[in-house]
Design an enzyme around this catalytic site. Structure first.
Site, PDB file in Angstrom:
ATOM      1  N   GLY A 176       0.756  -1.093   0.004  1.00 41.55           N
ATOM      2  CA  GLY A 176       0.069   0.115   0.058  1.00 41.55           C
ATOM      3  C   GLY A 176       0.760   1.396  -0.028  1.00 41.55           C
ATOM      4  O   GLY A 176       2.035   1.334  -0.242  1.00 41.55           O
ATOM      5  N   ASN A 177       0.126   2.420   0.199  1.00 44.82           N
ATOM      6  CA  ASN A 177       1.127   3.722   0.329  1.00 44.82           C
ATOM      7  C   ASN A 177       0.383   4.736   1.148  1.00 44.82           C
ATOM      8  O   ASN A 177      -0.653   4.148   1.985  1.00 44.82           O
ATOM      9  CB  ASN A 177       1.156   4.192  -1.254  1.00 44.82           C
ATOM     10  CG  ASN A 177      -0.278   4.808  -1.708  1.00 44.82           C
ATOM     11  OD1 ASN A 177      -0.966   5.625  -1.173  1.00 44.82           O
ATOM     12  ND2 ASN A 177      -0.555   4.256  -2.784  1.00 44.82           N
ATOM     13  N   ARG A 178       0.911   5.735   1.494  1.00 46.98           N
ATOM     14  CA  ARG A 178       0.702   6.555   2.511  1.00 46.98           C
ATOM     15  C   ARG A 178      -0.402   7.558   2.415  1.00 46.98           C
ATOM     16  O   ARG A 178      -0.565   8.540   3.244  1.00 46.98           O
ATOM     17  CB  ARG A 178       1.946   7.460   2.974  1.00 46.98           C
ATOM     18  CG  ARG A 178       3.013   6.492   3.605  1.00 46.98           C
ATOM     19  CD  ARG A 178       4.273   7.383   3.890  1.00 46.98           C
ATOM     20  NE  ARG A 178       4.170   8.443   4.826  1.00 46.98           N
ATOM     21  CZ  ARG A 178       5.248   9.397   4.971  1.00 46.98           C
ATOM     22  NH1 ARG A 178       6.238   9.375   4.132  1.00 46.98           N
ATOM     23  NH2 ARG A 178       4.873  10.466   5.769  1.00 46.98           N
ATOM     24  N   SER A 179      -1.036   7.415   1.264  1.00 45.17           N
ATOM     25  CA  SER A 179      -2.103   8.437   0.940  1.00 45.17           C
ATOM     26  C   SER A 179      -3.134   8.541   1.816  1.00 45.17           C
ATOM     27  O   SER A 179      -3.763   7.552   2.177  1.00 45.17           O
ATOM     28  CB  SER A 179      -2.460   8.079  -0.597  1.00 45.17           C
ATOM     29  OG  SER A 179      -3.530   9.113  -0.753  1.00 45.17           O
ATOM     30  N   ALA A 243      -3.648   7.696  -5.026  1.00 43.62           N
ATOM     31  CA  ALA A 243      -2.466   7.088  -5.408  1.00 43.62           C
ATOM     32  C   ALA A 243      -2.721   5.693  -5.603  1.00 43.62           C
ATOM     33  O   ALA A 243      -2.408   4.840  -4.869  1.00 43.62           O
ATOM     34  CB  ALA A 243      -1.700   7.429  -4.185  1.00 43.62           C
TER      35      ALA A 243
END
Ligand code: CTP
Length: 373
Positions: A176-179, A243
């Site tokens: 995943g990512n930090r958005s 994102a």
């Protein structure tokens, strides 16, 4: 701040509470302190009038210019931005009389916020709930800064994606990512306040649904792509604030991946995800749709942040690119943002550091100026 309660408001919260919180005496009617002519003075002196909660009755009075208490007098004498945050039962909000009153107030430049959906007074749920205080506050701040929040997206359908996608390795693990989704949600709220029909495609966001917005939930880039492509077909504008993960594991294990007995770590083979922004920009379902992308850039030896962003704008084929310089990593999860909005037409609009809501409104300004009739 001056609090002007109606008689009905005092059934809920007493005058001493309002007086203590605002540090001023409060009155509901025009016959108190007559020598100060409060029924004219309060409205004339106001920079912003906020009616929250606004009942069906109060909006009907405001529409027809009835002035039978201090609040309705204040509304008639105010020449500043006026914001109504309605709260009522669904039947009242949907009644033809209320619909017509809301339309009239909006035509006059009053910002009537769409109510939220959810639990109402009593056991029923539906549309008519007072929007979250932070949402009302953001719009008030915007109305103050701009003098008004014009309904310039009325009759338009806009699509906003928000959050970060997850690419599963097995039933419990993902890349995943930090958005956080904050910027996308601010865009959706701002568009709804400006009268748009809004579809918000949210990937793994844990924020309350913005009032008056259709929220579609997705997890993976493939799901996000499917929803964006489907709703872009009828959209006047699409803003890709999400994102999406650029890569996903080649295969998703049905069972949780176990640790190997010999202590060796598994390797994950990745494959590239489709670039949704590029796809909807180069293969346009509707020629007039304004398409907006985001770019989180850091400069390097091949070019500055803006050089790289111009190249990305051309590569993606979108109409506008909102460029964040993320060299310091500060934008993720922060309530603030600063950006440069680049246009395929050569425009470059610098947006100084401010709230994500303020940036959202500038992005919509740029979209509105590019919409076709
Ligand atoms: N985007 C998209 N689909 C993807 C990846 C990104 O639609 N699979 C959109 C994002 O929503 C955002 C913009 O493209 O609007 C961001 O682009 P970015 O991720 O910076 O593009 P990349 O092609 O990944 O850039 P880089 O080559 O610098 O990694």
């Amino acid at each position: 701040m001056t609090v002007v309660p109606t008689a009905a408001a005092l059934e809920f919260v007493g005058a001493p509470t309002w007086a203590a919180l605002s540090g001023k005496p409060v009155s509901t009617e025009v016959w108190s302190d007559v020598h100060e002519v409060p029924h004219v003075r309060i409205g004339q002196a106001a920079d912003l009038v906020v009616v929250a909660p606004a009942t069906a009755d109060l909006m009907a009075k405001a529409t027809h210019g009835i002035a039978d208490d201090l609040l309705t007098n204040t509304l008639l004498t105010a020449r500043c931005p006026v914001v109504f945050a309605p709260a009522m039962h669904t039947e009242m909000w949907e009644h033809a009389a209320t619909r017509s009153n809301v339309a009239t107030l909006r035509e006059r430049g009053v910002l009537v916020i769409e109510p939220a959906e959810g639990r109402l007074t009593g056991k029923d749920t539906g549309k008519g709930r007072l929007p979250e205080p932070t949402e009302i506050f953001d719009l008030c701040r915007e109305a103050l800064a701009r003098g008004t929040v014009a309904p310039d997206l009325a009759g338009r359908h806009v699509v906003v994606s928000a959050g970060g996608t997850r690419e599963y390795l097995d039933p419990v693990r993902f890349l995943g990512n930090r958005s956080s989704g904050l910027q996308g949600y601010a865009l959706a709220r701002a568009a709804a306040a400006r009268g748009a029909e809004v579809t918000l495609i949210a990937a793994n966001v844990s924020l309350p649904d913005p009032a008056g917005v259709k929220v579609v939930r997705v997890e993976t880039t493939a799901q996000l792509r499917q929803e964006v492509v489907a709703s872009a077909a009828s959209a006047d504008a699409v803003v890709m604030a999400a994102a999406p993960a650029d890569f996903r594991p080649v295969g998703v294990s049905d069972a949780k991946i176990k640790k190997a007995a010999d202590g060796s770590a598994p390797s994950i083979e990745l494959t590239q995800n489709p670039d949704i922004l590029r796809e909807i920009s180069t293969d346009r379902a509707r020629p007039g749709t304004v398409i907006v992308g985001f770019a989180a850039e850091t400069g390097d030896d091949t070019g500055s942040v803006l050089d790289l962003a111009r190249t990305k704008l051309a590569r993606k084929g979108c109409d506008l690119l909102v460029v964040n310089d993320v060299s310091g990593g500060a934008v993720f999860g922060s309530p603030d943002n600063e950006a440069v909005i680049l246009g395929a037409d050569g425009a470059a609009v610098e947006v100084p550091r401010g709230s994500k809501s303020a940036l959202a409104h500038v992005i919509w300004d740029e979209v509105v100026s590019r919409l076709q009739d």
